[in-house]
Motif scaffolding. Structure first.
Motif, PDB file in Angstrom:
ATOM      1  N   GLU A 112     -17.650 147.598 -93.298  1.00 47.15           N
ATOM      2  CA  GLU A 112     -18.591 147.662 -92.169  1.00 47.15           C
ATOM      3  C   GLU A 112     -18.918 146.259 -91.656  1.00 47.15           C
ATOM      4  N   MET A 113     -19.059 145.309 -92.585  1.00 46.32           N
ATOM      5  CA  MET A 113     -19.435 143.942 -92.203  1.00 46.32           C
ATOM      6  C   MET A 113     -18.301 143.187 -91.508  1.00 46.32           C
TER       7      MET A 113
ATOM      8  N   LEU B  66     -13.715 132.977-101.915  1.00 46.58           N
ATOM      9  CA  LEU B  66     -13.556 134.367-101.483  1.00 46.58           C
ATOM     10  C   LEU B  66     -14.928 135.022-101.358  1.00 46.58           C
ATOM     11  N   LEU B  67     -15.173 135.643-100.217  1.00 42.65           N
ATOM     12  CA  LEU B  67     -16.477 136.260 -99.974  1.00 42.65           C
ATOM     13  C   LEU B  67     -16.298 137.771 -99.843  1.00 42.65           C
TER      14      LEU B  67
ATOM     15  N   ALA C 280     -10.290 148.134 -85.167  1.00 43.95           N
ATOM     16  CA  ALA C 280      -9.789 149.426 -85.686  1.00 43.95           C
ATOM     17  C   ALA C 280     -10.550 149.837 -86.938  1.00 43.95           C
ATOM     18  N   ARG C 281     -10.911 151.115 -87.012  1.00 50.32           N
ATOM     19  CA  ARG C 281     -11.529 151.638 -88.247  1.00 50.32           C
ATOM     20  C   ARG C 281     -10.522 151.543 -89.386  1.00 50.32           C
TER      21      ARG C 281
ATOM     22  N   VAL D  23     -13.225 139.123 -97.674  1.00 47.84           N
ATOM     23  CA  VAL D  23     -12.303 140.190 -98.093  1.00 47.84           C
ATOM     24  C   VAL D  23     -13.105 141.456 -98.394  1.00 47.84           C
ATOM     25  N   ALA D  24     -12.542 142.595 -98.032  1.00 48.78           N
ATOM     26  CA  ALA D  24     -13.270 143.861 -98.216  1.00 48.78           C
ATOM     27  C   ALA D  24     -13.200 144.317 -99.675  1.00 48.78           C
ATOM     28  N   PHE D  25     -14.372 144.615-100.234  1.00 55.33           N
ATOM     29  CA  PHE D  25     -14.386 145.097-101.624  1.00 55.33           C
ATOM     30  C   PHE D  25     -14.234 146.616-101.708  1.00 55.33           C
TER      31      PHE D  25
END
Ligand SMILES: NC(=O)c1ccc[n+]([C@@H]2O[C@H](COP(=O)([O-])OP(=O)(O)OC[C@H]3O[C@@H](n4cnc5c(N)ncnc54)[C@H](OP(=O)(O)O)[C@@H]3O)[C@@H](O)[C@H]2O)c1
Length: 300
Positions: free
Chosen positions: A252-253, A246-247, A258-259, A188-190
């Motif tokens: 970016e990773m 949850l990681l 899509a941006r 998951v994006a932080f």
């Protein structure tokens, strides 16, 4: 009121349809690509890309059309730009034209992804500056709708979550639940900041736009500004699942096609003041979803 909902097989369209039916005040027509059943609604399947929209409007005589059908996955839009434009822009333009012809109000579902995510807490009058093709297509659809002669409204929302059986597309809360229940690690994006929106809250906001005949742009999102990683952790907590799976990673990773704009949190003051919009607290919203899933014997 007589209301036509497109994309009623998706989470947003389905919850809107249910909300409109719940008070017994509206006659609701609901359409989707695949077969759909919502008790109380007149449902029909139609590939809107090939459909005669004027005929559809003529047959159903709606006071309002709530247009939810879309290619809503940013990655799918990035990969197939042609399909994205056809569905998100060209179809919206055809529906807008039919609304102009018949004097029908159009409510377009739009997105926080019309913003570049550099500022956060966006208000309705902030300048759209999308950074991915999905956002661009939605910004273009907004421009089409904003130049209509018939009354129009645009509802922008953010990271919608909720539970329904047999959804055509999952959502972040269901994905977290599904992976953690199965014991799978989940990235998951932080650094993506959102205002996650309970689908039922959004549906109430949309009904308020329709019944008040409100026009213009409205932001209808959740009450809390939070990162996607923290939303996932809160979900794990409310659902009693193992948060260690949850990681948290950077956008970016994730290397998605899509941006992703980083901070697209939406400010909903206008809807709160003008429509009486009152989204639940995030924990309360997650508890509601959890109780719906338990009641249904959810088994991923
Ligand atoms: N979910 C979010 O987090 C979010 C955030 C911001 C904005 N929005 C916007 O809210 C709206 C609804 O989102 P959602 O999450 O409910 O989307 P979704 O789950 O992808 O649902 C899209 C709907 O469009 C229908 N559809 C697709 N192609 C069609 C076609 N050619 N003809 C007729 N119907 C077609 C699908 O029908 P079938 O299911 O039958 O295939 C489905 O019911 C979209 O406009 C989206 O951009 C969503």
């Amino acid at each position: 009121m007589r209301i036509l909902v497109t994309g009623a097989n998706g989470l947003v369209g389905k919850k809107i349809t249910r909300q409109l039916l719940s008070g017994g005040k509206h006659e609701v027509y609901a359409t989707s690509l695949k077969k759909l059943q919502i008790p109380g609604a007149v449902t029909f399947t139609s590939n809107l890309l090939n459909a005669d929209i004027n005929f559809m409007v003529d047959e159903t005589h709606p006071d309002v059309i709530i247009h939810c059908a879309a290619l809503s996955s940013p990655d799918a839009c990035e990969v197939d730009r042609f399909a994205c434009k056809r569905l998100n822009v060209d179809l919206t333009a055809r529906i807008a034209m039919a609304c102009n012809d018949y004097g029908v109000q159009l409510i377009l579902m739009s997105t926080d992804f019309v913003f570049d995510g550099l500022k956060g807490q966006y208000a309705e009058e902030d300048r759209a500056n999308p950074i991915c093709y999905y956002g661009m297509s939605k910004a273009e659809a907004e421009q089409v709708v904003a130049s209509m002669s018939a009354p129009w409204a645009i509802a922008r929302t953010s990271l919608v979550f909720g539970y329904e059986q047999r959804l055509s597309r999952s959502n972040i809360v269901l994905r977290v639940a599904e992976n953690l229940i199965k014991g799978n690690p989940f990235r998951v994006a932080f650094d993506q900041i959102r205002t996650p929106t309970l689908a039922e809250d959004l549906a109430r906001g949309i009904e308020a736009i329709a019944t008040n005949r409100a026009t213009g742009i409205f932001h209808l999102a959740g009450s809390e500004i939070i990162s996607v990683a923290d939303l996932a952790a809160r979900t794990a907590e409310v659902f009693g699942l193992n948060p260690e799976l949850l990681l948290p990673v950077s956008t970016e990773m994730l290397t998605e096609p899509a941006r992703r704009p980083l901070n697209t949190s939406l400010c909903c003051h206008k809807a709160i003041e003008q429509l009486g919009y009152s989204p639940k607290g995030l924990t309360e919203a997650l508890r509601l979803v959890y109780s719906q899933m338990k009641l249904d014997g959810y088994n991923p």
